[in-house]
Design an enzyme around this catalytic site. Structure first.
Site, PDB file in Angstrom:
ATOM      1  N   ASP A  36       1.133  -1.655  -0.502  1.00 32.93           N
ATOM      2  CA  ASP A  36      -0.236   0.481   0.349  1.00 32.93           C
ATOM      3  C   ASP A  36       0.916   0.983   0.132  1.00 32.93           C
ATOM      4  O   ASP A  36       2.145   1.303   0.022  1.00 32.93           O
ATOM      5  CB  ASP A  36      -0.906  -0.304   1.248  1.00 32.93           C
ATOM      6  N   TYR A 139     -13.987   7.775 -11.568  1.00 31.14           N
ATOM      7  CA  TYR A 139     -13.739   6.413 -11.014  1.00 31.14           C
ATOM      8  C   TYR A 139     -13.944   5.304 -11.631  1.00 31.14           C
ATOM      9  O   TYR A 139     -13.436   4.302 -12.181  1.00 31.14           O
ATOM     10  CB  TYR A 139     -14.253   6.678  -9.362  1.00 31.14           C
TER      11      TYR A 139
HETATM   12  P1  NAI Z   1      -9.840   2.232   0.830  1.00 33.78           P
HETATM   13  O1  NAI Z   1      -9.763   3.056  -0.210  1.00 33.78           O
HETATM   14  O2  NAI Z   1     -10.279   1.728   1.827  1.00 33.78           O
HETATM   15  O3  NAI Z   1      -8.168   0.947   0.268  1.00 33.78           O
HETATM   16  C1  NAI Z   1      -7.489   1.387  -0.980  1.00 33.78           C
HETATM   17  C2  NAI Z   1      -6.164   0.858  -0.876  1.00 33.78           C
HETATM   18  O4  NAI Z   1      -5.900   2.314  -2.055  1.00 33.78           O
HETATM   19  C3  NAI Z   1      -5.872   2.742   0.343  1.00 33.78           C
HETATM   20  O5  NAI Z   1      -5.493   1.438   1.667  1.00 33.78           O
HETATM   21  C4  NAI Z   1      -5.225   3.324  -0.005  1.00 33.78           C
HETATM   22  O6  NAI Z   1      -3.980   3.833   0.740  1.00 33.78           O
HETATM   23  C5  NAI Z   1      -4.349   1.892  -1.304  1.00 33.78           C
HETATM   24  N1  NAI Z   1      -4.221   3.376  -2.269  1.00 33.78           N
HETATM   25  C6  NAI Z   1      -4.103   4.463  -3.084  1.00 33.78           C
HETATM   26  N2  NAI Z   1      -3.365   5.314  -3.773  1.00 33.78           N
HETATM   27  C7  NAI Z   1      -2.776   4.176  -4.129  1.00 33.78           C
HETATM   28  C8  NAI Z   1      -1.552   4.708  -4.900  1.00 33.78           C
HETATM   29  N3  NAI Z   1      -0.943   5.238  -5.483  1.00 33.78           N
HETATM   30  N4  NAI Z   1      -0.716   3.312  -4.132  1.00 33.78           N
HETATM   31  C9  NAI Z   1      -0.750   2.430  -3.989  1.00 33.78           C
HETATM   32  N5  NAI Z   1      -2.054   2.386  -3.068  1.00 33.78           N
HETATM   33  C10 NAI Z   1      -2.465   3.214  -2.935  1.00 33.78           C
HETATM   34  O7  NAI Z   1     -11.075   1.182  -0.423  1.00 33.78           O
HETATM   35  P2  NAI Z   1     -11.652  -0.142  -0.011  1.00 33.78           P
HETATM   36  O8  NAI Z   1     -12.964  -0.456  -0.065  1.00 33.78           O
HETATM   37  O9  NAI Z   1     -10.441  -1.146   0.482  1.00 33.78           O
HETATM   38  O10 NAI Z   1     -11.280  -0.866  -1.714  1.00 33.78           O
HETATM   39  C11 NAI Z   1     -10.683  -2.018  -1.735  1.00 33.78           C
HETATM   40  C12 NAI Z   1     -10.769  -1.705  -3.832  1.00 33.78           C
HETATM   41  O11 NAI Z   1     -11.906  -2.648  -3.939  1.00 33.78           O
HETATM   42  C13 NAI Z   1     -10.591  -0.621  -4.112  1.00 33.78           C
HETATM   43  O12 NAI Z   1      -9.955  -0.818  -5.765  1.00 33.78           O
HETATM   44  C14 NAI Z   1     -12.155  -0.303  -4.143  1.00 33.78           C
HETATM   45  O13 NAI Z   1     -12.058   0.688  -5.405  1.00 33.78           O
HETATM   46  C15 NAI Z   1     -13.180  -1.514  -4.770  1.00 33.78           C
HETATM   47  N6  NAI Z   1     -13.917  -1.506  -4.628  1.00 33.78           N
HETATM   48  C16 NAI Z   1     -14.709  -1.493  -3.025  1.00 33.78           C
HETATM   49  C17 NAI Z   1     -15.900  -1.486  -2.900  1.00 33.78           C
HETATM   50  C18 NAI Z   1     -16.552  -1.256  -1.593  1.00 33.78           C
HETATM   51  O14 NAI Z   1     -17.482  -1.357  -0.864  1.00 33.78           O
HETATM   52  N7  NAI Z   1     -15.399  -1.967  -0.439  1.00 33.78           N
HETATM   53  C19 NAI Z   1     -17.059  -0.972  -3.889  1.00 33.78           C
HETATM   54  C20 NAI Z   1     -16.652  -1.733  -5.147  1.00 33.78           C
HETATM   55  C21 NAI Z   1     -15.198  -1.331  -4.998  1.00 33.78           C
HETATM   56  C1  15L Z   2     -16.751   1.684  -4.795  1.00 38.59           C
HETATM   57  O1  15L Z   2     -16.907   1.324  -5.620  1.00 38.59           O
HETATM   58  C2  15L Z   2     -16.367   2.175  -3.268  1.00 38.59           C
HETATM   59  O2  15L Z   2     -15.107   2.391  -3.602  1.00 38.59           O
HETATM   60  C3  15L Z   2     -17.098   1.834  -1.856  1.00 38.59           C
HETATM   61  O3  15L Z   2     -16.582   2.592  -1.287  1.00 38.59           O
HETATM   62  C4  15L Z   2     -18.991   2.125  -1.982  1.00 38.59           C
HETATM   63  O4  15L Z   2     -19.447   3.374  -1.978  1.00 38.59           O
HETATM   64  C5  15L Z   2     -19.184   1.756  -3.125  1.00 38.59           C
HETATM   65  O5  15L Z   2     -18.701   1.836  -4.230  1.00 38.59           O
HETATM   66  C6  15L Z   2     -20.437   1.656  -3.822  1.00 38.59           C
HETATM   67  O6  15L Z   2     -21.082   2.049  -4.568  1.00 38.59           O
HETATM   68  O7  15L Z   2     -21.593   1.775  -2.314  1.00 38.59           O
END
Ligand code: NAI
Ligand code: 15L
Length: 268
Positions: A36, A139
């Site tokens: 990360d 995004y």
């Molecule tokens: P999050 O925002 O908590 O985690 C993403 C991580 O990526 C963070 O720890 C951040 O520091 C790291 N990051 C950001 N820019 C970076 C860079 N330039 N280089 C290296 N690391 C970097 O998001 P979450 O909720 O854990 O989601 C994980 C993945 O799943 C993301 O790609 C997100 O788009 C995707 N996702 C998540 C959803 C959800 O409901 N949690 C829904 C749809 C997609």
């Molecule tokens: C995403 O893609 C985001 O990463 C998450 O934080 C939520 O907002 C999710 O979609 C959503 O649509 O609820």
């Protein structure tokens, strides 16, 4: 494929889902390499490696991927943000990752895509993986690009990917829309395991959603993964429906991508 890897790379390991999978993917690999840009808890013994990396740095990503058999790619900007931020972390980041996979030994990638690839579809529609992409912001565009990169690297280089269009993966659904889009952490883990270990996935697109009552997504095109969700948002219905009602004109009540469809542009 066997059900255990030698070395698995988890990007975005400091994030919400990264922390969940750091724990739940333990049995799937001898060594879990955690990466990360943000700080992470120190490695817990020889089973873990902590390798900080900015996904926007091509040489650093190349070194990060070297020696890994597969990647679960969660890293990047995870909400709607100005294009320049999304460009570095998500668009350049996913390109750097696949270039590194091509050069090294990682031939299976699980890509955390998002429902925001199809966010402008209405909540009255049921769509499958072949539905027209209708990204709902920068995004969503970056995740759509990531899926295209995955297809290209399969067609050209045979690198296989499962792109999981995650709905809303949190401990519980936070609002009415998430009653349809919720993905439990248990189902997320199962889906990631299936995505790592099912043979011959080519580039598969699957919706990451639990067995909720009113889902908008048909996963029949990804039936070969054998993903059968175990959880449902129904247990949270009373709590969610105690919230104030959402106006029928609110994007959260109209579009699958909810409020993301109305965020930005930034800096005008
Ligand atoms: P999050 O925002 O908590 O985690 C993403 C991580 O990526 C963070 O720890 C951040 O520091 C790291 N990051 C950001 N820019 C970076 C860079 N330039 N280089 C290296 N690391 C970097 O998001 P979450 O909720 O854990 O989601 C994980 C993945 O799943 C993301 O790609 C997100 O788009 C995707 N996702 C998540 C959803 C959800 O409901 N949690 C829904 C749809 C997609
Ligand atoms: C995403 O893609 C985001 O990463 C998450 O934080 C939520 O907002 C999710 O979609 C959503 O649509 O609820």
């Amino acid at each position: 494929m066997a059900n255990k890897l030698g070395r698995l790379l988890l990007t975005g390991a400091a994030g919400g889902l990264g922390k969940v999978l750091r724990d739940s993917l333990k049995p799937s690999t001898d060594v879990l390499r955690l990466s990360d840009i943000a700080g992470m808890a120190a490695a817990e013994g020889a089973h873990e490696e902590v390798v900080p990396c900015d996904l926007g740095d091509k040489a650093a990503v190349d070194a990060l991927v070297a020696g890994c058999d597969a990647v679960v790619h969660l890293g990047g900007v995870s909400i709607e943000r100005p294009f320049e931020e999304v460009l570095e972390a998500n668009i350049k980041g996913v390109f750097h990752l696949y270039e590194a996979a091509r050069r090294h030994t990682a031939k299976r990638i699980v890509f955390a895509s998002s429902n925001h690839v199809i966010g402008f579809h209405k909540q009255t529609e049921t769509i499958d993986a072949g539905a027209q992409k209708r990204p709902d912001g920068y995004y969503g565009l970056s995740k759509s690009f990531g899926e295209d990169v995955a297809q290209f690297y399969f067609d050209r280089y045979g690198i296989e990917t499962v792109s999981i269009r995650i709905g809303s993966s949190f401990p519980e659904p936070l609002n009415r829309r998430m009653m349809s889009t919720w993905l439990s952490f248990r189902d997320l883990t199962t889906l990631v395991e299936k995505s790592l270990f099912t043979s011959d996935v080519k580039h598969t697109i699957v919706y990451g959603v639990s067995a909720n009552r009113d889902v908008w997504w048909d996963n029949s095109a990804a039936a070969h993964l054998g993903y059968v969700p175990q959880d449902s948002s129904e247990q949270f219905r009373a709590k969610v429906e105690a919230q104030p009602p959402v106006a029928p004109t609110d994007p959260n009540a109209i579009y699958q991508g909810g409020g993301f469809t109305a965020q930005g542009p930034f800096g005008d």
